[in-house]
Each structure stands twice: as structure tokens, then as C-alpha cells.
Design a protein around this motif. Structure first.
Motif, PDB file in Angstrom:
ATOM      1  N   UNK A 138      -1.079   1.025   8.136  1.00  0.00           N
ATOM      2  CA  UNK A 138      -0.652  -0.307   7.716  1.00  0.00           C
ATOM      3  C   UNK A 138       0.722  -0.615   8.299  1.00  0.00           C
ATOM      4  N   UNK A 139       0.855  -1.822   8.830  1.00  0.00           N
ATOM      5  CA  UNK A 139       2.119  -2.238   9.417  1.00  0.00           C
ATOM      6  C   UNK A 139       2.282  -1.849  10.868  1.00  0.00           C
ATOM      7  N   UNK A 140       1.292  -1.125  11.424  1.00  0.00           N
ATOM      8  CA  UNK A 140       1.360  -0.703  12.813  1.00  0.00           C
ATOM      9  C   UNK A 140       0.335  -1.467  13.647  1.00  0.00           C
ATOM     10  N   UNK A 141       0.657  -1.718  14.885  1.00  0.00           N
ATOM     11  CA  UNK A 141      -0.261  -2.433  15.772  1.00  0.00           C
ATOM     12  C   UNK A 141      -1.124  -1.493  16.602  1.00  0.00           C
TER      13      UNK A 141
ATOM     14  N   UNK B 245       1.432  13.723   0.286  1.00  0.00           N
ATOM     15  CA  UNK B 245       0.607  12.579   0.632  1.00  0.00           C
ATOM     16  C   UNK B 245       1.473  11.333   0.689  1.00  0.00           C
ATOM     17  N   UNK B 246       1.171  10.485   1.659  1.00  0.00           N
ATOM     18  CA  UNK B 246       1.933   9.263   1.851  1.00  0.00           C
ATOM     19  C   UNK B 246       1.017   8.081   1.528  1.00  0.00           C
ATOM     20  N   UNK B 247       1.376   7.234   0.569  1.00  0.00           N
ATOM     21  CA  UNK B 247       0.481   6.135   0.172  1.00  0.00           C
ATOM     22  C   UNK B 247       0.482   4.998   1.179  1.00  0.00           C
ATOM     23  N   UNK B 248      -0.105   5.272   2.329  1.00  0.00           N
ATOM     24  CA  UNK B 248      -0.232   4.256   3.365  1.00  0.00           C
ATOM     25  C   UNK B 248      -1.702   3.971   3.629  1.00  0.00           C
ATOM     26  N   UNK B 249      -2.063   2.709   3.653  1.00  0.00           N
ATOM     27  CA  UNK B 249      -3.436   2.359   3.983  1.00  0.00           C
ATOM     28  C   UNK B 249      -3.627   2.495   5.487  1.00  0.00           C
ATOM     29  N   UNK B 250      -4.776   2.983   5.893  1.00  0.00           N
ATOM     30  CA  UNK B 250      -5.032   3.129   7.320  1.00  0.00           C
ATOM     31  C   UNK B 250      -6.489   2.839   7.636  1.00  0.00           C
TER      32      UNK B 250
ATOM     33  N   UNK C 240     -14.170   3.608   9.015  1.00  0.00           N
ATOM     34  CA  UNK C 240     -13.882   3.937   7.629  1.00  0.00           C
ATOM     35  C   UNK C 240     -12.445   3.564   7.345  1.00  0.00           C
ATOM     36  N   UNK C 241     -12.011   3.796   6.105  1.00  0.00           N
ATOM     37  CA  UNK C 241     -10.622   3.504   5.774  1.00  0.00           C
ATOM     38  C   UNK C 241     -10.105   4.533   4.780  1.00  0.00           C
ATOM     39  N   UNK C 242      -8.807   4.631   4.701  1.00  0.00           N
ATOM     40  CA  UNK C 242      -8.168   5.602   3.825  1.00  0.00           C
ATOM     41  C   UNK C 242      -7.024   4.936   3.085  1.00  0.00           C
ATOM     42  N   UNK C 243      -6.823   5.328   1.842  1.00  0.00           N
ATOM     43  CA  UNK C 243      -5.728   4.754   1.051  1.00  0.00           C
ATOM     44  C   UNK C 243      -4.489   5.638   1.071  1.00  0.00           C
ATOM     45  N   UNK C 244      -4.551   6.768   1.758  1.00  0.00           N
ATOM     46  CA  UNK C 244      -3.359   7.582   1.915  1.00  0.00           C
ATOM     47  C   UNK C 244      -3.439   8.336   3.241  1.00  0.00           C
ATOM     48  N   UNK C 245      -2.303   8.715   3.731  1.00  0.00           N
ATOM     49  CA  UNK C 245      -2.225   9.516   4.949  1.00  0.00           C
ATOM     50  C   UNK C 245      -1.471  10.785   4.630  1.00  0.00           C
ATOM     51  N   UNK C 246      -1.614  11.802   5.470  1.00  0.00           N
ATOM     52  CA  UNK C 246      -0.896  13.033   5.214  1.00  0.00           C
ATOM     53  C   UNK C 246      -0.787  13.848   6.487  1.00  0.00           C
TER      54      UNK C 246
ATOM     55  N   UNK D 240     -18.174  -5.046   4.668  1.00  0.00           N
ATOM     56  CA  UNK D 240     -17.472  -6.261   5.059  1.00  0.00           C
ATOM     57  C   UNK D 240     -17.427  -6.377   6.576  1.00  0.00           C
ATOM     58  N   UNK D 241     -17.596  -7.594   7.066  1.00  0.00           N
ATOM     59  CA  UNK D 241     -17.465  -7.894   8.491  1.00  0.00           C
ATOM     60  C   UNK D 241     -16.111  -8.538   8.710  1.00  0.00           C
ATOM     61  N   UNK D 242     -15.302  -7.937   9.552  1.00  0.00           N
ATOM     62  CA  UNK D 242     -13.953  -8.449   9.782  1.00  0.00           C
ATOM     63  C   UNK D 242     -13.787  -8.852  11.239  1.00  0.00           C
ATOM     64  N   UNK D 243     -13.019  -9.912  11.450  1.00  0.00           N
ATOM     65  CA  UNK D 243     -12.764 -10.373  12.803  1.00  0.00           C
ATOM     66  C   UNK D 243     -11.837  -9.466  13.565  1.00  0.00           C
ATOM     67  N   UNK D 244     -11.167  -8.572  12.874  1.00  0.00           N
ATOM     68  CA  UNK D 244     -10.274  -7.603  13.505  1.00  0.00           C
ATOM     69  C   UNK D 244     -10.255  -6.359  12.646  1.00  0.00           C
ATOM     70  N   UNK D 245      -9.935  -5.239  13.260  1.00  0.00           N
ATOM     71  CA  UNK D 245      -9.863  -3.992  12.499  1.00  0.00           C
ATOM     72  C   UNK D 245      -8.424  -3.674  12.103  1.00  0.00           C
ATOM     73  N   UNK D 246      -7.589  -4.734  11.987  1.00  0.00           N
ATOM     74  CA  UNK D 246      -6.201  -4.554  11.584  1.00  0.00           C
ATOM     75  C   UNK D 246      -6.149  -4.061  10.142  1.00  0.00           C
ATOM     76  N   UNK D 247      -5.222  -3.153   9.815  1.00  0.00           N
ATOM     77  CA  UNK D 247      -5.172  -2.591   8.463  1.00  0.00           C
ATOM     78  C   UNK D 247      -5.056  -3.626   7.352  1.00  0.00           C
ATOM     79  N   UNK D 248      -4.266  -4.705   7.561  1.00  0.00           N
ATOM     80  CA  UNK D 248      -4.109  -5.675   6.477  1.00  0.00           C
ATOM     81  C   UNK D 248      -5.422  -6.401   6.188  1.00  0.00           C
ATOM     82  N   UNK D 249      -6.280  -6.581   7.206  1.00  0.00           N
ATOM     83  CA  UNK D 249      -7.585  -7.208   6.983  1.00  0.00           C
ATOM     84  C   UNK D 249      -8.490  -6.251   6.196  1.00  0.00           C
ATOM     85  N   UNK D 250      -8.545  -5.009   6.649  1.00  0.00           N
ATOM     86  CA  UNK D 250      -9.424  -4.036   5.997  1.00  0.00           C
ATOM     87  C   UNK D 250      -8.924  -3.708   4.600  1.00  0.00           C
TER      88      UNK D 250
END
Length: 388
Positions: A322-325, A272-277, A291-297, A86-96
Motif C-alpha cells: 500500500x502506498x507504493x507504485x 508483522x507490519x500492518x501493511x495491505x499488499x 491474492x491480497x494480504x493484510x500484513x507484510x513481514x 471483485x473485478x478491478x480496473x487496476x491492481x493498485x493496493x488502494x483499489x484492492x
């Protein structure tokens, strides 16, 4: 000098003519056959005529959005396995995140960096050869799942540890896969729960043991089993039957991994924390890749990407939760690496497992915030089993 490829068709789907032209020109220089398309609808229509080697798909378009087009493409009977970037106009987590939920294999932020695009194209090109090679030594596993929930849980956990999994849902399929892929298998995991349609999972386990006598055999159960089942399981393997109901999820995974690959420390984090990043990473001399991840730890991270770094490499990461700038800086070691493998019977996600070595204070604070207070969290504390 740019690397040469044999000509592969690549769909370039974007409602901007300028973007299509620039990307197509670069793909042509790589030896690809770009197919410019102006909308998601035209992409799906073109799929009825030909199946490309790869699709570059803009997220934000007039009419059908890119994530919806990706979702339909992945459901297409002939194109479900085609890599979609996917080509995204921004690499913001909510877009990805939209791309990930639609089933995309990777993403590239716009404006597209051509070194990064080249790396993605080369990875897809190499996928056919990787499929012929099969899983790396020590990582091929046959999972015979007695219940969908057990198979999904254990299979997903094994894949996130870098294993390549063959899934069997009944006895006939399990034995056929064992015969066909025995040389590539490094272990067997059999759910002996009585919910099996063929009733006796232990009898199947014994037949598999005869077919592949030198392969580690791990027996698990999703429900309470009678004493005789436990006794027969110990006779077969010399180890106790692993009952999911008596163990925390991470503890069960750790026990299975220890029997499949003794001495190998799991990448799977204890908490594990279910946060998208969104993850941007670089090696010493390479381009910035994504790349992207569906959890953080606090200890580890699985990154889904078509362009994983080599196992053993040290990476500098920028991780945006996700939720961070603002992105956080992380240093990591690649514990395992799976390049994409097209056409392989084994299922293993394209990506890499990372051991986090140095995490900046901002990211550590986010982990502290989201890990349940009952568990507590400190980077200084040793890893312990999770209870959730």
C-alpha cells in the motif's frame, strides 16, 4: 481443451455491456450458467430470487459501487457464504483494499485474463468436495473461547497458520462439537478464564479430555488466575497454564502451536507490519494468479486467495505494498495451502502461508522503514519474539 463443469449459476455484475458479454461467453464455455446484471442494486434484487455459486462483481460502477454491493451481499442471510470475486480496473493496493474491506474473497484485474478466471471458477467448483473431506490431517482444532477478544486473537492466529478452527462459546456447544467432529479434530484449545459464563473452564476441559483422550489439550487464560487453577491445569495436561497477560502475542501463539503440533515451525512472522499488499504469483507452468494480504513481514506472508498453490510449491511473487507504485520481486515457499471449503463447520481462510526466501532490496527497505525502530530489523538476524 477447456475443463468442463456442471452448470452453476454465476452472477456477472458490471455496468459495461461489453465486459458482461465477454465474461459470460467464457463462463458458458466452462459449463456455467452466467446471469448478466448491470448494477449492484440489480444484483441484490436477484439475490432475493436465487443464490448463485459465485459472483463476479465490478468495483467501479454507476450508482452503487461494487464494494458497497459486496458488503451488503456478505450481510445477506442466504448469500453471506457465496464467493465474491471483485473485478478491478487496476491492481493498485488502494483499489484492492476496498474489495478486501468489503469482505470480497478474491479479485481479478481488468481486462480479465481468462486463464486466471478459469482457475477461480474451478476452485469454487471444487469447494463442495473439499468441504466433504474436512480439514487436512493435523489441522482441525476446537477452540473454546472464554472471552471474545481471546477467541478472536487466538482463532485468527491459528487460521493464519493453516489450521481449521471450530469455535465454541459455551460448554454445551463445546461438548456437542467434540462429539460431532471428534474424528476430524487434532487438538483442543480451551480458555479457562473465570469470565466463562459456565464458571469452571477446567471442568469443561476435563470432560473434553475424557471425550477425546488422545488429542492434545492446551489451556490458556486471558486474566490472572489463582494458584489452584494453575495446579489443576498442570494436573490435566502436564504443562503450565498459558497466561496471555504474561506473554507477548507472538510468544503465546508460538507456545500454543508447539503443543498442538510439536516440531512444526510457525509461519506467523516474529515482526508483522500492518501493511495491505497486492500479490501476483506464478508457479512454473501456471497462469498469473492474484491474492491480497493484510500484513507484510520479513519472514512470512499470508495470502488470501481462492486459488492457492500446493503446499511445498515454490512461487515467484510480485508484491505491491500500500502506498507504493512499483511491485517488488519475491521468491517464496508454500508452507500450507487451504482451498475454499463451502459448507464446512470448520473455519479456515482460503489462501496460503508463504515463507519468504528471497526478497528484493526495495521490499527489504520498506520493512526496515515500517518496523518500529526500537525493534530494529535486518534480514540477516535470526527470528525473535515480537514485543508488540
Amino acid at each position: 481443451m477447456e475443463p468442463a463443469l456442471t452448470r452453476d449459476e454465476v452472477f456477472v455484475v458490471d455496468d459495461s455491456r461489453a465486459v458482461r458479454e465477454v465474461v459470460c461467453q467464457h463462463l458458458s464455455r466452462l459449463g456455467c450458467e452466467p446471469i448478466p446484471l448491470s448494477s449492484g442494486a440489480s444484483c441484490l434484487a436477484e439475490l432475493e430470487r436465487r443464490v448463485p455459486a459465485m459472483v463476479l462483481l465490478d468495483l467501479r460502477m454507476e450508482g452503487m459501487q461494487g464494494d458497497e454491493a459486496c458488503r451488503r451481499m456478505k450481510a445477506h442471510p442466504n448469500a453471506g457464504s457465496v464467493p465474491v470475486v471483485m473485478l478491478t480496473g487496476a491492481s493498485a493496493p488502494h483499489e484492492v483494499m476496498l474489495c478486501s474491506r468489503a469482505g470480497a474473497d478474491d479479485f481479478l484485474p481488468k481486462p480479465v485474463e481468462f486463464d486466471a478466471l478459469t482457475a477461480k471458477v474451478l476452485a469454487v467448483r471444487a469447494a463442495r468436495e473439499h468441504a466433504r473431506q474436512g480439514p487436512p490431517p493435523g489441522l482441525g482444532v476446537l477452540l473454546v473461547e472464554g472471552s471474545r477478544s481471546m477467541g478472536s486473537f487466538l482463532g485468527g492466529a491459528l487460521e493464519h497458520e493453516g489450521f481449521h478452527v471450530l469455535y465454541a462459546r459455551h460448554a454445551v456447544e463445546a461438548e456437542a462439537l467434540a462429539v460431532a467432529y471428534g474424528a476430524r479434530l487434532d487438538g483442543l484449545v480451551v480458555d479457562v478464564s473465570r469470565s466463562f459464563a459456565f464458571q469452571d473452564g477446567l471442568a469443561l476441559a476435563r470432560r473434553l479430555q475424557i471425550l477425546l483422550p488422545r488429542k492434545p489439550l492446551v489451556l490458556v487464560a486471558g486474566v490472572e488466575e489463582p494458584t489452584d487453577v494453575h495446579s489443576r491445569a498442570r494436573e490435566l495436561t502436564g504443562e503450565p497454564l498459558l497466561e496471555r497477560r504474561l506473554m507477548a502475542p507472538d510468544a503465546l501463539v508460538a507456545r500454543v502451536l508447539d503443543r498442538l503440533a510439536p516440531g512444526v515451525a510457525p509461519v506467523r512472522a516474529a515482526e508483522r507490519v500492518p501493511l495491505f499488499s497486492v500479490v501476483e504469483f506464478t508457479t512454473r507452468c501456471g497462469p498469473v494468479l492474484t491474492g491480497f494480504s493484510s500484513d507484510a513481514s520479513p519472514e512470512a506472508l499470508f495470502v488470501r486467495t481462492l486459488t492457492p498453490a500446493r503446499a511445498g510449491a515454490r512461487l515467484s511473487l510480485r508484491v505491491t505494498l500500500a502506498g507504493q507504485r512499483n511491485a517488488c520481486a519475491v521468491e517464496a515457499l508454500v508452507a500450507w495451502s487451504n482451498p475454499p471449503r463451502r459448507g464446512s463447520a470448520f473455519q479456515g481462510p482460503a489462501g496460503m502461508g508463504l515463507r519468504l526466501e528471497r526478497v528484493d532490496t526495495a521490499l527489504a527497505a520498506q520493512f526496515q522503514r515500517f518496523v518500529p525502530k526500537a525493534l530494529g530489523f535486518s534480514l540477516a538476524l535470526p527470528t525473535r519474539s515480537s514485543i508488540f
